[in-house]
Design a protein around this motif. Structure first.
Motif, PDB file in Angstrom:
ATOM      1  N   ALA A 162       1.005  -1.090   0.245  1.00 52.31           N
ATOM      2  CA  ALA A 162      -0.041  -0.179   0.415  1.00 52.31           C
ATOM      3  C   ALA A 162       1.206   1.279   0.234  1.00 52.31           C
ATOM      4  N   LEU A 163       1.845   1.189   0.797  1.00 55.59           N
ATOM      5  CA  LEU A 163       2.182   2.567   1.259  1.00 55.59           C
ATOM      6  C   LEU A 163       3.728   2.920  -0.513  1.00 55.59           C
ATOM      7  N   VAL A 164       4.309   1.408  -0.888  1.00 54.46           N
ATOM      8  CA  VAL A 164       4.942   1.642  -2.442  1.00 54.46           C
ATOM      9  C   VAL A 164       4.267   2.634  -3.159  1.00 54.46           C
ATOM     10  N   TRP A 165       2.767   1.993  -3.630  1.00 55.13           N
ATOM     11  CA  TRP A 165       1.467   2.198  -4.820  1.00 55.13           C
ATOM     12  C   TRP A 165       1.731   3.536  -4.113  1.00 55.13           C
ATOM     13  N   GLY A 166       1.278   3.913  -3.225  1.00 52.55           N
ATOM     14  CA  GLY A 166       0.761   5.785  -2.483  1.00 52.55           C
ATOM     15  C   GLY A 166       1.609   6.453  -3.138  1.00 52.55           C
ATOM     16  N   THR A 167       3.204   5.777  -2.890  1.00 53.51           N
ATOM     17  CA  THR A 167       4.134   6.465  -2.896  1.00 53.51           C
ATOM     18  C   THR A 167       4.226   7.296  -4.207  1.00 53.51           C
ATOM     19  N   VAL A 168       4.313   6.206  -4.904  1.00 49.02           N
ATOM     20  CA  VAL A 168       4.986   6.175  -6.477  1.00 49.02           C
ATOM     21  C   VAL A 168       3.716   6.752  -7.332  1.00 49.02           C
ATOM     22  N   MET A 187       4.174   4.574 -16.368  1.00 47.57           N
ATOM     23  CA  MET A 187       3.204   5.303 -15.930  1.00 47.57           C
ATOM     24  C   MET A 187       2.169   5.536 -17.037  1.00 47.57           C
ATOM     25  N   THR A 188       2.723   6.540 -17.590  1.00 40.83           N
ATOM     26  CA  THR A 188       1.934   7.690 -18.790  1.00 40.83           C
ATOM     27  C   THR A 188       1.378   6.265 -19.961  1.00 40.83           C
ATOM     28  N   TYR A 189       1.659   5.954 -19.900  1.00 45.45           N
ATOM     29  CA  TYR A 189       1.060   4.739 -20.945  1.00 45.45           C
ATOM     30  C   TYR A 189       0.028   4.280 -19.969  1.00 45.45           C
ATOM     31  N   LEU A 190      -0.291   3.830 -18.398  1.00 45.80           N
ATOM     32  CA  LEU A 190      -0.967   3.187 -17.756  1.00 45.80           C
ATOM     33  C   LEU A 190      -2.143   3.522 -17.294  1.00 45.80           C
ATOM     34  N   TYR A 191      -2.051   5.470 -16.932  1.00 46.56           N
ATOM     35  CA  TYR A 191      -2.895   6.077 -15.927  1.00 46.56           C
ATOM     36  C   TYR A 191      -3.206   7.604 -17.398  1.00 46.56           C
TER      37      TYR A 191
END
Length: 213
Positions: A162-168, A187-191
């Protein structure tokens, strides 16, 4: 023809005899370490570079192949040089002190890391970040094993995830420049690219339209 075959067999016997000599073991281990570093680096980098290049990089087919070859060569070369340097320094320290101690490994790896991976480039950066994540996991487990921190009553991995994904994702949304370029591209591709479409072609089939509609 027969003479050439006999010479080759004699050469192979001599090489095999040399490889069995214990007094040359340390030097031969350094050479084989160089070989294994080169092979392993190529095996690891080539598939990764192939996927990332064709997914996210623009340019001609030839340019993409050149980029893949350069990345594979750099990773293979650096890992080969590092293993060679590390094992060589390890053997030298053991020979000088007459025995192997834990500090030898740390010092040899520090010197090798400085010499081989000290250049701040994308390949080295990826390798160092890969190792850093493993080190943090390893040190955490070692701390529990040695009793420096108590054994968790529950598995801490869900909280870590949770902390890793929240931070990144927070960094990606508000401090994107701090992230590595390849992670930014992923991340640009995904989000972000998933927020844009014009018709069914770039909604389901393609990520982006290439025509001028």
């Amino acid at each position: 023809m027969a003479g050439g075959g006999d010479s080759l067999r004699a050469l192979l016997r001599a090489a095999n005899a040399l490889l069995q000599q214990r007094r040359y073991h340390a030097a031969l281990a350094v050479i084989k370490g160089f070989r294994n570093g080169a092979v392993y680096g190529a095996k690891i980098r080539a598939p990764h570079a192939l996927v990332m290049t064709f997914l996210f990089k623009s340019g001609s087919f030839r340019e993409k192949l050149k980029s893949i070859a350069q990345a594979t060569y750099a990773h293979s070369r650096n890992l080969a040089y590092f293993v060679f340097t590390y094992k060589g320094l390890l053997a030298a320290q053991s020979r000088l002190q007459g025995k192997k101690i834990p500090f030898h490994s740390f010092l040899a790896a520090c010197i090798g890391g400085w010499l081989v991976f000290g250049d701040n480039n994308p390949i080295n950066s990826q390798i160092i970040m890969y190792l850093l994540s493993r080190i943090l996991f390893g040190l955490s487990r070692l701390a529990v094993e040695k009793g420096y921190i108590p054994q968790p009553r529950q598995d801490p991995f869900p909280l870590l995830a949770a902390l890793v994904w929240g931070t990144v994702l927070w960094l990606f949304e508000y401090h994107r420049e701090t992230l590595q370029p390849s992670l930014q591209s992923s991340m640009t591709y995904l989000y972000e690219d998933s927020d844009v479409w014009h018709d069914v072609s770039d909604f389901l089939i393609y990520n982006k339209r290439t025509d001028s509609k």
